[in-house]
Write a protein that holds these residues in place. Structure first.
Motif, PDB file in Angstrom:
ATOM      1  N   LEU A   9      13.075   4.558  -1.737  1.00 39.55           N
ATOM      2  CA  LEU A   9      12.000   4.394  -0.759  1.00 39.55           C
ATOM      3  C   LEU A   9      10.896   5.417  -0.989  1.00 39.55           C
ATOM      4  O   LEU A   9       9.709   5.117  -0.823  1.00 39.55           O
ATOM      5  N   ALA A  10      11.281   6.645  -1.362  1.00 39.13           N
ATOM      6  CA  ALA A  10      10.275   7.679  -1.628  1.00 39.13           C
ATOM      7  C   ALA A  10       9.430   7.320  -2.842  1.00 39.13           C
ATOM      8  O   ALA A  10       8.235   7.652  -2.898  1.00 39.13           O
ATOM      9  N   TYR A  11      10.020   6.638  -3.834  1.00 40.91           N
ATOM     10  CA  TYR A  11       9.257   6.232  -5.010  1.00 40.91           C
ATOM     11  C   TYR A  11       8.215   5.165  -4.665  1.00 40.91           C
ATOM     12  O   TYR A  11       7.167   5.070  -5.318  1.00 40.91           O
ATOM     13  N   VAL A  12       8.502   4.361  -3.651  1.00 39.76           N
ATOM     14  CA  VAL A  12       7.610   3.251  -3.316  1.00 39.76           C
ATOM     15  C   VAL A  12       6.278   3.749  -2.768  1.00 39.76           C
ATOM     16  O   VAL A  12       5.232   3.137  -3.003  1.00 39.76           O
ATOM     17  N   ILE A  13       6.289   4.868  -2.043  1.00 43.23           N
ATOM     18  CA  ILE A  13       5.071   5.344  -1.379  1.00 43.23           C
ATOM     19  C   ILE A  13       3.951   5.640  -2.376  1.00 43.23           C
ATOM     20  O   ILE A  13       2.843   5.102  -2.234  1.00 43.23           O
ATOM     21  N   PRO A  14       4.163   6.479  -3.414  1.00 39.44           N
ATOM     22  CA  PRO A  14       3.063   6.696  -4.372  1.00 39.44           C
ATOM     23  C   PRO A  14       2.691   5.441  -5.154  1.00 39.44           C
ATOM     24  O   PRO A  14       1.522   5.243  -5.496  1.00 39.44           O
ATOM     25  N   VAL A  15       3.695   4.587  -5.426  1.00 39.36           N
ATOM     26  CA  VAL A  15       3.392   3.340  -6.143  1.00 39.36           C
ATOM     27  C   VAL A  15       2.486   2.452  -5.293  1.00 39.36           C
ATOM     28  O   VAL A  15       1.491   1.902  -5.789  1.00 39.36           O
ATOM     29  N   ALA A  16       2.810   2.322  -4.011  1.00 39.48           N
ATOM     30  CA  ALA A  16       1.991   1.504  -3.117  1.00 39.48           C
ATOM     31  C   ALA A  16       0.588   2.086  -2.983  1.00 39.48           C
ATOM     32  O   ALA A  16      -0.411   1.346  -2.933  1.00 39.48           O
ATOM     33  N   PHE A  17       0.501   3.416  -2.917  1.00 40.56           N
ATOM     34  CA  PHE A  17      -0.816   4.050  -2.839  1.00 40.56           C
ATOM     35  C   PHE A  17      -1.624   3.764  -4.104  1.00 40.56           C
ATOM     36  O   PHE A  17      -2.818   3.449  -4.042  1.00 40.56           O
ATOM     37  N   GLY A  18      -0.967   3.883  -5.281  1.00 40.97           N
ATOM     38  CA  GLY A  18      -1.658   3.575  -6.528  1.00 40.97           C
ATOM     39  C   GLY A  18      -2.109   2.127  -6.588  1.00 40.97           C
ATOM     40  O   GLY A  18      -3.192   1.824  -7.117  1.00 40.97           O
ATOM     41  N   VAL A  19      -1.304   1.232  -6.021  1.00 41.60           N
ATOM     42  CA  VAL A  19      -1.673  -0.184  -5.976  1.00 41.60           C
ATOM     43  C   VAL A  19      -2.951  -0.380  -5.175  1.00 41.60           C
ATOM     44  O   VAL A  19      -3.844  -1.141  -5.571  1.00 41.60           O
ATOM     45  N   THR A  20      -3.072   0.310  -4.045  1.00 43.74           N
ATOM     46  CA  THR A  20      -4.276   0.158  -3.220  1.00 43.74           C
ATOM     47  C   THR A  20      -5.511   0.657  -3.970  1.00 43.74           C
ATOM     48  O   THR A  20      -6.579   0.039  -3.895  1.00 43.74           O
ATOM     49  N   VAL A  21      -5.370   1.763  -4.706  1.00 45.81           N
ATOM     50  CA  VAL A  21      -6.509   2.303  -5.461  1.00 45.81           C
ATOM     51  C   VAL A  21      -6.948   1.319  -6.538  1.00 45.81           C
ATOM     52  O   VAL A  21      -8.140   1.021  -6.688  1.00 45.81           O
ATOM     53  N   ILE A  22      -5.965   0.793  -7.284  1.00 45.32           N
ATOM     54  CA  ILE A  22      -6.294  -0.143  -8.369  1.00 45.32           C
ATOM     55  C   ILE A  22      -6.904  -1.423  -7.817  1.00 45.32           C
ATOM     56  O   ILE A  22      -7.900  -1.936  -8.347  1.00 45.32           O
ATOM     57  N   CYS A  23      -6.331  -1.954  -6.736  1.00 45.43           N
ATOM     58  CA  CYS A  23      -6.862  -3.189  -6.138  1.00 45.43           C
ATOM     59  C   CYS A  23      -8.295  -2.993  -5.679  1.00 45.43           C
ATOM     60  O   CYS A  23      -9.142  -3.888  -5.839  1.00 45.43           O
ATOM     61  N   LEU A  69      -8.935   1.259   3.270  1.00 42.08           N
ATOM     62  CA  LEU A  69      -7.511   1.576   3.351  1.00 42.08           C
ATOM     63  C   LEU A  69      -7.075   1.763   4.795  1.00 42.08           C
ATOM     64  O   LEU A  69      -6.012   1.280   5.206  1.00 42.08           O
ATOM     65  N   GLY A  70      -7.909   2.451   5.589  1.00 39.40           N
ATOM     66  CA  GLY A  70      -7.569   2.640   7.002  1.00 39.40           C
ATOM     67  C   GLY A  70      -7.461   1.316   7.736  1.00 39.40           C
ATOM     68  O   GLY A  70      -6.535   1.107   8.540  1.00 39.40           O
ATOM     69  N   ALA A 293       0.223  -7.721  -4.942  1.00 41.30           N
ATOM     70  CA  ALA A 293       0.751  -6.535  -5.616  1.00 41.30           C
ATOM     71  C   ALA A 293       1.855  -5.879  -4.792  1.00 41.30           C
ATOM     72  O   ALA A 293       2.882  -5.450  -5.336  1.00 41.30           O
ATOM     73  N   LEU A 294       1.664  -5.806  -3.479  1.00 42.48           N
ATOM     74  CA  LEU A 294       2.691  -5.202  -2.627  1.00 42.48           C
ATOM     75  C   LEU A 294       3.946  -6.068  -2.583  1.00 42.48           C
ATOM     76  O   LEU A 294       5.063  -5.543  -2.499  1.00 42.48           O
ATOM     77  N   PHE A 295       3.793  -7.381  -2.642  1.00 45.43           N
ATOM     78  CA  PHE A 295       4.953  -8.270  -2.724  1.00 45.43           C
ATOM     79  C   PHE A 295       5.761  -7.942  -3.977  1.00 45.43           C
ATOM     80  O   PHE A 295       6.999  -7.884  -3.935  1.00 45.43           O
TER      81      PHE A 295
END
Length: 317
Positions: A9-23, A69-70, A293-295
């Motif tokens: 679960l901790a790994y998902v947080i930075p990955v999800a954040f990176g996804v938002t930046v790329i999107c 993002l907000g 991407a989040l899916f």
């Protein structure tokens, strides 16, 4: 198990954040002005400035990202430039249709892929193996949109057995689990299942063929175990890797169906994304890419959490 779950679960947080930046950045890299399509040709500079301010395009890019993002964290993905409707409602409606198509394709592709893989693995280097491998390679190599067009020509145009486009009678976008609607999903589901089926077949075939050549299989036979008991051991050893591949392919089914949905006019996220690209509908494009991407991220998280249940070595590690 709890420590492993928390770590994943901790790994998902930075990955999800990176996804938002790329999107967010990808759609801004594309050339062209997203407001050009909806502004009048004779729009004055004041009207252009008002439109830019309304959609927040007048602010610096970092500020736009923070605001976007907000809003996204609260479920507000903005309004479509082309239609004016909320992006969240448009995407969620399309996601439901894509999930239906992905589940149908999974029910076809994954079981057949595993079955063909076991058959090819058990009959390795025989005519059966070569035939199954040829089918798997063909399925992976053929462009799925071309296959979809061929299936439409054969089963819709020539034979008239199945409808070619849409999700229901009369162009309906509301799905119902009845025979009439199921007829509309057969062609797109079969087309979408071909690539995952080929990949799973080749993966399982390699795993089974390798396992059957190992010494522990000979030891099991020497103990007098029958074919069914040996198969049980093979399945237990093949399952973890197969589960990982299935998770990746499930993400492909959810996010990689843009061409299939366009060919069959299926009202899912792929079809929505295609329209957003051609219309330069920036909020709709960002929202659709983000959800897909989040899916993909969370589908892989579920697979990661399920793997220790079938492979205790992961939990111990």
């Amino acid at each position: 198990m709890l420590a492993y779950t928390l770590r994943r679960l901790a790994y998902v947080i930075p990955v999800a954040f990176g996804v938002t930046v790329i999107c967010f950045l990808l759609v801004h890299i594309a050339p062209g002005d997203p407001l050009t399509a909806v502004m009048p040709i004779d729009a004055t500079a004041e009207q252009q400035a008002e439109m830019m301010a309304e959609y927040g395009f007048d602010k610096p890019l970092p500020v736009q990202y923070v605001v976007w993002l907000g809003n996204a964290l609260t479920g507000n993905l903005g309004a479509s430039i082309a239609t004016g409707r909320p992006v969240a409602s448009e995407v969620m409606r399309a996601v439901g249709n894509t999930l239906i198509l992905a589940v149908a394709a999974s029910m076809i592709g994954f079981p057949l892929g595993v079955l063909f893989g076991f058959i090819a693995g058990y009959f390795k280097d025989t005519l059966v193996d070569r035939a199954v491998t040829a089918v798997a390679i063909t399925g992976v190599s053929i462009p799925n949109y071309w296959l979809g067009i061929v299936l439409v020509v054969i089963f819709s145009v020539k034979l008239g057995w199945l409808p070619s486009v849409g999700a229901g009678p009369g162009g309906s976008t509301a799905w119902h689990w009845d025979f009439e609607h199921l007829r509309y999903i057969i062609l797109p589901a079969v087309t979408l299942s071909v690539v995952p089926m080929g990949i799973v077949t080749r993966t399982v075939r390699a795993l089974v063929g390798d396992l059957l050549s190992q010494d522990f299989i000979d030891a099991l036979k020497a103990k007098g175990l029958g074919g069914a008991q040996i198969l049980k051991h093979v399945v237990k050893n093949v399952t973890p890797t197969t589960l990982s591949v299935v998770g990746l392919q499930l993400g492909y089914l959810l996010g990689g169906s843009i061409l299939i949905e366009t060919v069959f006019n299926w009202p899912g996220t792929g079809f929505l994304l295609s329209n957003a690209i051609f219309q330069r509908d920036l909020p709709l494009l960002q929202g659709t890419i983000l959800v897909l991407a989040l899916f993909f991220v969370f589908a892989n998280l579920i697979v990661d959490l399920a793997q220790p249940l079938v492979d205790p070595r992961i939990k111990r590690g």
